[in-house]
Design a protein around this motif. Structure first.
Motif: not given
Length: 638
Positions: A6-7, A16-21, A23-26, A50-52
């Protein structure tokens, strides 16, 4: 391992995308069996952020994990599902950790108290098949909650008073001729026989009254058989679906039949005598109380034998005769606070329309208690005795409404424990021939059923040759273990809420989804371990340290064994022994697959041999722990 992955996913998205995600959302989930891998991450939820597209996201994250997280050996993409293949070395170290875990099968204490009330028999009849489901369910839930970290109190509320008890007592006075329990007739069965005898004699009196009073009902004059007439009119009424209306005469006949039946049922001499006996008991009449104490004593001795045979026990026993008046003070409290209100006939009620539960009676106008009066008082008494955070009532689903009302009432009264009240509702157990009726004597006696299961276990075991080398005493112990294992597993492996059909022969099969199949796998492993110890094989964790190649079946089994404590927590949260029962079967089934695919004693690689023996030992521990939580013993040999 899951947290490391998860980490890793969070780091991959940031890198890869510069986005803070967070851990609770994973969330990770087990990979579907038709695909390679152990854990799956669903990427659909990231597409907008992420637009992908999901496949592209999965490919990028998979490559990052493979390069940066040692636990991930490979991956594959199926649409928006990133399936992760875990390194075999990780599963090897995971088994070593499980072997070393002294708390395997037990969760840390959480400081919360929970009381589980189950069994709750009446003292006018022996325990039957329905009681078995109740007792096994309540006892198993108690064991699971204890393993999940709760301080558990197991209690039994015995229904030892009321008109139904007096029916058995009166029948004994009239027909008993001084009969007492014996070596061949337990006390609870003796008393139950007189409950059936009362019902038989009562129905005869009803028929006699109907015959005598028939002429008093105008539309029934000259009708010889009211029962047949009733059936014919009911059949005609059912035909209303076919738009065949009842005649005015038939409507009058139906009204007269109902009135006649009601009269006969209320005025049968035996019922009137039983009601008088109840009044004497409530008034403390010495002769009546002495008979009550004697017959209840017989029943308690019989219950004790049955409970011992079942393998269930209680920390405390409450008796309705001691608690049924306790709620009257609470009724007055509710009146004083405005929670309850009186109607013109002085009966006391609570308005629960806002909860969609309508109005509920809590005390009759003549001051006598109803079941709710008693249950309010008993709830307070139980909290005073134990101070629990949660109170679980194991009671059949016909009482669903009652417990919704009880919880609502106690919340209105401001009881701190009200939110913790939980009705563990379960469906009835039926037989191929239909429902059971105690008063008609058509129940399956619990003792008789257990003995039938023991006899069947003996027959099946001897046929299979699985008791070679057993002494007679050892064989008897095994037969009982298999019988109760089959019975408990069959009754607990399904969701409690479901009404179930019980098939004794099916439950004791050595193959398939049965308790006996699981027990046999445990015994098979124990024989394997005895041989390993005899041969002096070292299967400590150091003996397979460095092993880096496993079969898919082996790694899947390690993953399954690692879920033991999670399953306990899940089962405790849901009050569902079925989760543990099915887990035990899954472990046995997966172990059987490993056993058939991977040789042990013929394996030349000593590390692989040690690993497989250690894996076998841990599987036996998981099976033993899981079966113990549903009250089933695991034989050492079969």
């Amino acid at each position: 391992m899951e947290q490391l992955i998860i980490n890793g996913i969070a780091e991959a998205v940031k890198s890869l995308y510069g986005v803070e995600l967070e851990a609770s959302r994973i969330a990770l989930q087990p990979t579907k069996k038709e695909f390679e891998g152990s854990l799956t991450f669903v990427t659909f939820g990231l597409t907008k952020q992420l637009g992908k597209n999901p496949v592209e996201i999965g490919e990028a994250i998979g490559n990052y994990l493979k390069e940066n997280v040692d636990a991930v050996a490979d991956f594959n993409i199926v649409k928006g599902f990133l399936n992760l293949v875990i390194s075999d070395s990780v599963w090897v170290s995971s088994l070593a950790q499980l072997v070393a875990d002294e708390n395997y099968g037990r969760v840390a204490r959480n400081g919360e108290k929970v009381m589980v009330e189950y069994s709750s028999p009446n003292t006018n009849k022996p325990l039957h098949l329905g009681h078995l489901r109740n007792n096994f369910l309540g006892h198993s839930v108690s064991l699971i909650l204890d393993a999940a970290g709760y301080d558990v109190q197991k209690v039994n509320l015995v229904n030892d008073r009321g008109i139904h008890i007096c029916k058995s007592m009166l029948a004994y006075v009239k027909f008993g001729n001084g009969e007492e329990p014996s070596a061949t007739l337990k006390g609870d069965k003796l008393v139950g026989n007189y409950y059936v005898a009362f019902d038989k004699a009562y129905k005869q009196e009803i028929a006699q009254l109907i015959s005598e009073k028939q002429a008093d009902y105008a539309s029934l004059a000259g009708v010889e058989d009211v029962k047949t007439l009733k059936k014919s009119i009911e059949a005609k009424g059912a035909s209303k679906k076919n738009k065949i209306p009842l005649t005015d005469e038939e409507k009058v006949q139906i009204k007269d039949i109902k009135a006649l039946l009601e009269y006969a049922e209320k005025n049968a001499p035996l019922l009137l005598e039983a009601q008088e006996m109840l009044r004497k008991w409530e008034a403390g009449d010495e002769e009546t109380v002495a008979l009550w104490e004697k017959m209840n004593g017989w029943v308690y001795d019989g219950f004790a034998q049955s409970y011992k045979m079942m393998g269930v026990e209680f920390d405390n026993v409450y008796y309705e005769s001691q608690t049924y008046l306790l709620g009257k003070d609470i009724v007055q409290e509710g009146l004083d606070s405005g929670v309850f209100f009186k109607k013109e006939n002085d009966s006391v009620w609570i308005d629960l329309k806002k909860e969609k539960l309508d109005e509920k009676l809590v005390l009759r106008g003549d001051g006598t208690a109803v079941y709710m009066t008693q249950d309010m008082g008993t709830a307070d008494l139980k909290y005073k005795d134990f101070g629990m955070n949660k109170s679980v009532y194991v009671v059949g689903n016909e009482q669903d409404y009652h417990f919704k009302v009880l919880k609502a009432i106690m919340k209105h009264l401001g009881r701190s424990y009200a939110d913790g009240i939980y009705h563990l509702s379960y469906g009835m157990v039926e037989l191929p021939e239909g429902k059971m009726k105690s008063r008609e004597g058509t129940v399956v006696d619990a003792d008789d059923l257990i003995q039938e299961m023991i006899d069947t276990a003996e027959e099946r075991t001897k046929e299979s040759g699985k008791i070679d080398g057993f002494s007679d005493d050892e064989a008897k112990v095994l037969f009982k273990q298999l019988a109760l294992g089959a019975l408990k597993y069959y009754l607990l492996k399904v969701d409690p809420k479901k009404t179930m059909l019980f098939n004794p022969q099916e439950s004791i099969d050595f193959q398939g989804d049965t308790g006996v199949y699981i027990q046999y796998n445990h015994a098979k492993i124990q024989a394997l371990l005895r041989r390993a110890d005899k041969d002096g094989i070292d299967y400590s964790t150091s003996a397979f340290d460095g092993l880096s190649e496993l079969s898919n079946a082996e790694s899947d089994l390690v993953a399954l064994l690692g879920k033991m404590n999670d399953k306990i927590t899940e089962a405790a949260d849901a009050y569902a022994p079925s989760i543990i029962a099915n887990y035990a079967f899954d472990v046995a089934k997966q172990y059987s697959k490993v056993y058939s695919e991977s040789p042990i004693f013929n394996e030349e690689d000593s590390a692989k041999k040690a690993f497989r023996i250690a894996l076998s030992a841990q599987s036996a521990k998981a099976i033993n722990n899981a079966l113990a939580l549903i009250g089933v013993q695991s034989p050492e040999r079969m």
